[in-house]
Design a protein around this motif. Structure first.
Motif, PDB file in Angstrom:
ATOM      1  N   LEU A 158      -6.375   2.718  -7.874  1.00 41.89           N
ATOM      2  CA  LEU A 158      -6.041   3.548  -6.719  1.00 41.89           C
ATOM      3  C   LEU A 158      -5.333   2.731  -5.645  1.00 41.89           C
ATOM      4  O   LEU A 158      -4.310   3.151  -5.094  1.00 41.89           O
ATOM      5  N   LEU A 159      -5.859   1.538  -5.355  1.00 39.81           N
ATOM      6  CA  LEU A 159      -5.215   0.671  -4.373  1.00 39.81           C
ATOM      7  C   LEU A 159      -3.815   0.276  -4.816  1.00 39.81           C
ATOM      8  O   LEU A 159      -2.875   0.234  -4.013  1.00 39.81           O
ATOM      9  N   SER A 160      -3.658   0.015  -6.099  1.00 43.49           N
ATOM     10  CA  SER A 160      -2.348  -0.354  -6.644  1.00 43.49           C
ATOM     11  C   SER A 160      -1.353   0.796  -6.476  1.00 43.49           C
ATOM     12  O   SER A 160      -0.191   0.579  -6.107  1.00 43.49           O
ATOM     13  N   ILE A 161      -1.807   2.013  -6.731  1.00 42.29           N
ATOM     14  CA  ILE A 161      -0.944   3.190  -6.575  1.00 42.29           C
ATOM     15  C   ILE A 161      -0.559   3.381  -5.110  1.00 42.29           C
ATOM     16  O   ILE A 161       0.606   3.647  -4.783  1.00 42.29           O
ATOM     17  N   LEU A 162      -1.526   3.239  -4.218  1.00 41.19           N
ATOM     18  CA  LEU A 162      -1.250   3.407  -2.790  1.00 41.19           C
ATOM     19  C   LEU A 162      -0.236   2.371  -2.305  1.00 41.19           C
ATOM     20  O   LEU A 162       0.643   2.674  -1.486  1.00 41.19           O
ATOM     21  N   LEU A 163      -0.355   1.147  -2.826  1.00 41.85           N
ATOM     22  CA  LEU A 163       0.596   0.095  -2.456  1.00 41.85           C
ATOM     23  C   LEU A 163       2.002   0.379  -2.982  1.00 41.85           C
ATOM     24  O   LEU A 163       2.987  -0.070  -2.399  1.00 41.85           O
ATOM     25  N   SER A 164       2.091   1.127  -4.072  1.00 41.57           N
ATOM     26  CA  SER A 164       3.392   1.409  -4.680  1.00 41.57           C
ATOM     27  C   SER A 164       4.123   2.572  -4.009  1.00 41.57           C
ATOM     28  O   SER A 164       5.301   2.813  -4.282  1.00 41.57           O
TER      29      SER A 164
ATOM     30  N   GLN B 257      -2.244   4.744  12.706  1.00 43.50           N
ATOM     31  CA  GLN B 257      -1.204   3.887  12.145  1.00 43.50           C
ATOM     32  C   GLN B 257      -1.531   3.660  10.674  1.00 43.50           C
ATOM     33  O   GLN B 257      -2.667   3.359  10.329  1.00 43.50           O
ATOM     34  N   ALA B 258      -0.535   3.814   9.813  1.00 44.50           N
ATOM     35  CA  ALA B 258      -0.719   3.638   8.378  1.00 44.50           C
ATOM     36  C   ALA B 258      -0.010   2.365   7.929  1.00 44.50           C
ATOM     37  O   ALA B 258       1.218   2.304   7.939  1.00 44.50           O
ATOM     38  N   LYS B 259      -0.796   1.361   7.549  1.00 46.18           N
ATOM     39  CA  LYS B 259      -0.227   0.069   7.149  1.00 46.18           C
ATOM     40  C   LYS B 259      -0.393  -0.130   5.644  1.00 46.18           C
ATOM     41  O   LYS B 259      -1.495  -0.375   5.167  1.00 46.18           O
ATOM     42  N   ARG B 260       0.698  -0.036   4.920  1.00 45.44           N
ATOM     43  CA  ARG B 260       0.679  -0.252   3.473  1.00 45.44           C
ATOM     44  C   ARG B 260       0.833  -1.747   3.237  1.00 45.44           C
ATOM     45  O   ARG B 260       1.881  -2.241   2.863  1.00 45.44           O
TER      46      ARG B 260
END
Length: 288
Positions: free
Chosen positions: A143-149, A201-204
């Motif tokens: 899930l974290l990997s997908i969000l980072l992508s 604030q959304a920080k990817r």
């Protein structure tokens, strides 16, 4: 194992975990315990950022191993993965460094014994070491990997969706350049009579968010909202966490990667619940 053999690094957390739990009143969530260990053991940012091949941080790996040993020693009960608690034995414990060494060797010998039995049954000649372990379910890392992508705009919109699912009203993404890092805003209704305007604030991020970034965001929200939230796929430094709750200024809620995954789980956004059964080998031992 002879007395001069070097003990694994995770053993250093045995006593601190017990102390942290006592300070917390006897129980605490994994995140509370980790925060307590960071403060008590003066862990550096470099230590906290160091990762193993599996992607888990070395510190998390060591904390997990410590939990396993302390559970085997019946000093803590971790049957609830979201809440560790001291047993009566753990509360009354007053272990010395020598006691810790004895405890480790006693539990370790049991692991070795079980490993030898399994090795004989499967004709395996080598027993796995405890150098690396992970209790992090696969979906969390994925899930974290997908969000980072995701694209920056996509990550802002999925944070908007998460906030809506969490009870916020009138959530909009602004995403304007020169807006001081504010990506959106919404309304949080406390009750029928009281509501708060919130900016987020959304920080990817893959890395850490610093204290200076917290201050910049707070400066941007001044006069515009009563509350601020920073959502990140990364981690907040210790100084950033202190800055977020500094006295005399508006507090800012911090959502790091681990907490972000928990929120997705709670709202079941992009996740499908599954029930998985695991064989309890020990249960059958008395029937052999």
């Amino acid at each position: 194992m002879n007395d001069n053999q070097k003990l694994p690094a995770h053993v250093r957390f045995f006593l601190p975990i017990i102390e942290v739990l006592k300070n917390l009143g006897g129980s605490g969530s994994p995140s509370e315990i980790k925060d307590g260990l960071i403060e008590l053991c003066h862990l550096s940012e470099n230590e906290l950022d160091e990762k193993l091949k599996t992607g888990i941080t070395r510190i998390d790996n060591q904390i997990i191993w410590s939990k396993i040993y302390l559970t085997q020693a019946e000093l803590i009960d971790s049957s609830n993965k979201d809440l560790w608690r001291l047993t009566e034995k753990g509360f009354k414990s007053n272990l010395s460094e020598n006691d810790v060494k004895k405890l480790f060797k006693q539990i370790h010998s049991k692991f070795i014994s079980k490993g030898l039995k399994k090795a004989k049954k499967s004709n395996v000649t080598e027993i796995e070491t405890e150098s690396e372990i992970t209790e992090i379910p696969k979906h969390k890392e994925e899930l974290l990997s997908i969000l980072l992508s995701l694209s920056p705009e996509g990550f802002e919109r999925i944070c908007q969706r998460l906030l809506r699912a969490s009870g916020f009203k009138k959530v909009v993404v602004t995403g304007k350049s020169g807006d001081g890092g504010i990506d959106g805003e919404g309304i949080l209704e406390i009750n029928a009579l009281v509501s708060l305007k919130v900016v987020f604030q959304a920080k990817r991020y893959k890395d850490t968010v610093s204290a200076s970034q917290i201050r910049d965001f707070r400066g941007a929200m001044q006069g515009r909202a009563e509350k601020g939230i920073i959502i990140s796929t990364g981690r907040f430094t210790q100084d950033a966490q202190k800055e977020a709750i500094r006295e005399g200024v508006p507090p800012i809620e911090l959502v790091d990667g681990a907490k972000l995954v928990e929120l997705f789980e709670q709202q079941e956004l992009g996740l499908k619940r599954k029930t998985i059964y695991e064989i309890d080998i020990d249960f059958f031992e008395e029937y052999r």
